[in-house]
Design a protein around this motif. Structure first.
Motif, PDB file in Angstrom:
ATOM      1  N   GLU A 286       0.819  -1.209   0.000  1.00  0.00           N
ATOM      2  CA  GLU A 286       0.000   0.000   0.000  1.00  0.00           C
ATOM      3  C   GLU A 286       0.855   1.261   0.000  1.00  0.00           C
ATOM      4  N   LEU A 287       1.983   1.232   0.727  1.00  0.00           N
ATOM      5  CA  LEU A 287       2.904   2.375   0.735  1.00  0.00           C
ATOM      6  C   LEU A 287       3.506   2.610  -0.638  1.00  0.00           C
ATOM      7  N   GLU A 288       3.939   1.539  -1.315  1.00  0.00           N
ATOM      8  CA  GLU A 288       4.529   1.680  -2.649  1.00  0.00           C
ATOM      9  C   GLU A 288       3.511   2.193  -3.664  1.00  0.00           C
ATOM     10  N   LYS A 289       2.264   1.786  -3.468  1.00  0.00           N
ATOM     11  CA  LYS A 289       1.212   2.273  -4.367  1.00  0.00           C
ATOM     12  C   LYS A 289       0.914   3.738  -4.093  1.00  0.00           C
ATOM     13  N   LEU A 290       0.963   4.145  -2.825  1.00  0.00           N
ATOM     14  CA  LEU A 290       0.666   5.535  -2.458  1.00  0.00           C
ATOM     15  C   LEU A 290       1.768   6.482  -2.920  1.00  0.00           C
ATOM     16  N   ILE A 291       3.044   6.077  -2.760  1.00  0.00           N
ATOM     17  CA  ILE A 291       4.184   6.912  -3.166  1.00  0.00           C
ATOM     18  C   ILE A 291       5.045   6.082  -4.133  1.00  0.00           C
ATOM     19  N   PRO A 292       4.652   5.994  -5.403  1.00  0.00           N
ATOM     20  CA  PRO A 292       5.404   5.153  -6.352  1.00  0.00           C
ATOM     21  C   PRO A 292       6.791   5.701  -6.680  1.00  0.00           C
ATOM     22  N   ASP A 293       6.910   7.030  -6.716  1.00  0.00           N
ATOM     23  CA  ASP A 293       8.192   7.655  -7.048  1.00  0.00           C
ATOM     24  C   ASP A 293       8.618   8.544  -5.880  1.00  0.00           C
ATOM     25  N   ILE A 294       9.706   8.138  -5.198  1.00  0.00           N
ATOM     26  CA  ILE A 294      10.139   8.864  -3.998  1.00  0.00           C
ATOM     27  C   ILE A 294      10.867  10.163  -4.323  1.00  0.00           C
ATOM     28  N   THR A 295      11.121  10.423  -5.622  1.00  0.00           N
ATOM     29  CA  THR A 295      11.810  11.666  -6.001  1.00  0.00           C
ATOM     30  C   THR A 295      10.837  12.799  -6.311  1.00  0.00           C
ATOM     31  N   LYS A 296       9.534  12.486  -6.358  1.00  0.00           N
ATOM     32  CA  LYS A 296       8.545  13.497  -6.703  1.00  0.00           C
ATOM     33  C   LYS A 296       7.912  14.059  -5.432  1.00  0.00           C
ATOM     34  N   PRO A 297       7.505  15.319  -5.435  1.00  0.00           N
ATOM     35  CA  PRO A 297       6.886  15.931  -4.245  1.00  0.00           C
ATOM     36  C   PRO A 297       5.540  15.289  -3.916  1.00  0.00           C
ATOM     37  N   ILE A 298       5.164  15.349  -2.636  1.00  0.00           N
ATOM     38  CA  ILE A 298       3.867  14.844  -2.188  1.00  0.00           C
ATOM     39  C   ILE A 298       3.168  15.957  -1.408  1.00  0.00           C
ATOM     40  N   ASN A 299       1.842  15.839  -1.303  1.00  0.00           N
ATOM     41  CA  ASN A 299       1.088  16.835  -0.549  1.00  0.00           C
ATOM     42  C   ASN A 299       0.894  16.390   0.900  1.00  0.00           C
ATOM     43  N   LYS A 300       0.278  17.230   1.704  1.00  0.00           N
ATOM     44  CA  LYS A 300       0.124  16.974   3.129  1.00  0.00           C
ATOM     45  C   LYS A 300      -0.795  15.779   3.389  1.00  0.00           C
ATOM     46  N   LYS A 301      -1.835  15.625   2.571  1.00  0.00           N
ATOM     47  CA  LYS A 301      -2.776  14.519   2.752  1.00  0.00           C
ATOM     48  C   LYS A 301      -2.086  13.170   2.520  1.00  0.00           C
ATOM     49  N   THR A 302      -1.251  13.114   1.482  1.00  0.00           N
ATOM     50  CA  THR A 302      -0.508  11.878   1.192  1.00  0.00           C
ATOM     51  C   THR A 302       0.476  11.562   2.310  1.00  0.00           C
ATOM     52  N   LYS A 303       1.085  12.595   2.845  1.00  0.00           N
ATOM     53  CA  LYS A 303       2.029  12.395   3.944  1.00  0.00           C
ATOM     54  C   LYS A 303       1.333  11.802   5.185  1.00  0.00           C
ATOM     55  N   GLU A 304       0.159  12.353   5.531  1.00  0.00           N
ATOM     56  CA  GLU A 304      -0.562  11.855   6.706  1.00  0.00           C
ATOM     57  C   GLU A 304      -1.029  10.418   6.497  1.00  0.00           C
ATOM     58  N   HIS A 305      -1.471  10.098   5.279  1.00  0.00           N
ATOM     59  CA  HIS A 305      -1.883   8.718   4.979  1.00  0.00           C
ATOM     60  C   HIS A 305      -0.700   7.761   5.090  1.00  0.00           C
ATOM     61  N   ALA A 306       0.456   8.177   4.589  1.00  0.00           N
ATOM     62  CA  ALA A 306       1.659   7.328   4.671  1.00  0.00           C
ATOM     63  C   ALA A 306       2.083   7.108   6.113  1.00  0.00           C
ATOM     64  N   ARG A 326      12.850   6.322   3.773  1.00  0.00           N
ATOM     65  CA  ARG A 326      12.731   5.948   2.358  1.00  0.00           C
ATOM     66  C   ARG A 326      11.598   6.704   1.656  1.00  0.00           C
ATOM     67  N   PHE A 327      10.407   6.731   2.270  1.00  0.00           N
ATOM     68  CA  PHE A 327       9.236   7.299   1.595  1.00  0.00           C
ATOM     69  C   PHE A 327       8.954   8.755   1.970  1.00  0.00           C
ATOM     70  N   LEU A 328       9.428   9.194   3.136  1.00  0.00           N
ATOM     71  CA  LEU A 328       9.139  10.558   3.584  1.00  0.00           C
ATOM     72  C   LEU A 328      10.443  11.306   3.832  1.00  0.00           C
ATOM     73  N   LYS A 329      11.159  11.577   2.757  1.00  0.00           N
ATOM     74  CA  LYS A 329      12.429  12.288   2.875  1.00  0.00           C
ATOM     75  C   LYS A 329      12.183  13.753   3.235  1.00  0.00           C
ATOM     76  N   PRO A 330      12.927  14.312   4.195  1.00  0.00           N
ATOM     77  CA  PRO A 330      12.742  15.729   4.538  1.00  0.00           C
ATOM     78  C   PRO A 330      13.036  16.667   3.377  1.00  0.00           C
ATOM     79  N   THR A 331      14.023  16.294   2.527  1.00  0.00           N
ATOM     80  CA  THR A 331      14.381  17.115   1.361  1.00  0.00           C
ATOM     81  C   THR A 331      14.531  16.198   0.163  1.00  0.00           C
ATOM     82  N   LEU A 332      13.857  16.522  -0.929  1.00  0.00           N
ATOM     83  CA  LEU A 332      13.913  15.689  -2.135  1.00  0.00           C
ATOM     84  C   LEU A 332      15.188  15.974  -2.926  1.00  0.00           C
ATOM     85  N   PRO A 333      15.601  15.023  -3.769  1.00  0.00           N
ATOM     86  CA  PRO A 333      16.783  15.264  -4.623  1.00  0.00           C
ATOM     87  C   PRO A 333      16.553  16.430  -5.589  1.00  0.00           C
TER      88      PRO A 333
END
Length: 372
Positions: A286-306, A326-333
């Motif tokens: 479910e985590l991999e489906k929610l955040i398929p690409d860890i290099t792309k930005p996510i919104n607050k709702k996705t973060k809380e779900h993760a 791995r899935f919730l990096k403080p700073t993206l590349p």
């Protein structure tokens, strides 16, 4: 050649002095004198003999050089004086491990023979004499000055610790009654206290870093070990020991089959190993489906779900930390989506060292490059 009169006179007097010279001794001869004086005796030798009873600090033997060596419970001074380190009875003996030495030791009992067997536990009095009456009471109540000063604070901390422990016991009892009604209805009040104490012990081991299985095993082991100690003190019989041990094992398996600890140390329904493994696999998918690409930005709702998925019962604390990294990096590349220009609005300037040019450069990162 003619010499002057003064020189002739000096030469004649020198010759006459040499002819009349007498040889004397360099040092005065000293004759022996007898005044009937002598230094006092040093009182060397034995001061205590075989089987003499002594106290701590009493001198056993005075000597020049180590003719006698310090044995068991005996010390030696800088002038080779042997003295008692423990109260007991003096023994002169030989040690087969040191055949060329003679020893003086202190036996704690009069009938003991020295040396004690080398591979048996050493008999000790731990530096304390057996006291009676007021001395014993004073010794029992004695505290160093620094401990006396800190004693009120120590007692306060101990009381806080006891209150915290009692508070946890009441909390566990309430949670068992509230969240596990079927289990609590089958337990007596005494068994409910025992269950709360077991959970409190498991909680302590988990907070110390042990796994749930190790914590359960240690709690059972030490409970039965206390029963064995009671049997050695003749407080319970061997039959009572066996009965109580078997009853506790059955009781422990009953509690463990119903209750387990979540990663945040709260009580939850127990899951078997297979159930836990399947839940972990499902949550990770479910985590991999929610955040398929860890290099792309996510919104607050996705973060809380993760976070809700990561903080579930499926993952341990260590696994939760790894998943957050791995899935919730403080700073993206640095990508095209996360790098902006100085002209753009809502960008953050970051100073960064360029290794190739060896210069500090300013990089503008968009706000979606950081975890919301």
């Amino acid at each position: 050649m003619l010499l002057p009169d003064s020189i002739t006179t000096t030469k004649n007097s020198l010759v006459s002095f040499i002819k009349c010279q007498i040889r004397f001794a360099h040092k005065k001869v000293v004759s022996s004198k007898t005044h009937m004086q002598d230094s006092p005796g040093k009182r060397l030798g034995a001061k205590k003999y075989e089987n003499h009873q002594v106290k701590i600090g009493q001198i056993l033997y005075r000597q020049r050089g180590t003719k006698w060596y310090p044995g068991i419970n005996v010390g030696i001074g800088k002038d080779h004086t042997l003295f008692a380190l423990q109260p007991g009875f003096v023994k002169y003996y030989l040690d087969p491990f040191h055949p060329k030495r003679k020893f003086i030791g202190i036996a704690l009992n009069k009938d003991d023979k020295l040396p004690y067997p080398h591979f048996e536990p050493t008999k000790r009095r731990l530096g304390r004499d057996v006291l009676d009456g007021k001395k014993a009471e004073f010794e029992a109540n004695y505290l160093p000055r620094n401990v006396q000063i800190l004693q009120p604070k120590i007692n306060e901390e101990l009381n806080k610790r006891i209150e915290k422990r009692n508070g946890k016991l009441l909390k566990f009892k309430d949670e068992i009654k509230k969240n596990f009604p079927n289990l609590s209805s089958s337990l007596t009040e005494e068994q409910l206290d025992l269950a709360a104490n077991r959970l409190l012990s498991i909680d302590g081991y988990l907070r110390g870093g042990k796994s749930i299985d190790d914590a359960r095993f240690s709690t059972t082991y030490y409970y039965i070990y206390d029963l064995k100690l009671s049997n050695k003190r003749n407080e319970i019989s061997i039959d009572e020991l066996n009965t109580k041990s078997s009853n506790y094992k059955e009781f422990a398996s009953k509690i463990d089959s119903e209750i387990m600890f979540a990663p945040d140390f709260s009580l939850t329904k127990n899951l078997t190993f297979d159930e836990l493994s399947s839940l972990k696999t499902k949550s990770f998918a479910e985590l991999e489906k929610l955040i398929p690409d860890i290099t792309k930005p996510i919104n607050k709702k996705t973060k809380e779900h993760a976070l809700s998925i990561i903080n579930s019962v499926a993952f341990s604390l260590k696994e939760q930390i790894k998943l957050k990294r791995r899935f919730l990096k403080p700073t993206l590349p640095e990508t095209n989506e996360t790098i902006g220009n100085a002209k753009d609005k809502k960008v953050i300037a970051i100073q960064k060292m360029n290794i190739e040019t060896r210069q500090v450069e300013t990089i503008y990162r968009t706000k979606n490059a950081f975890l919301p």
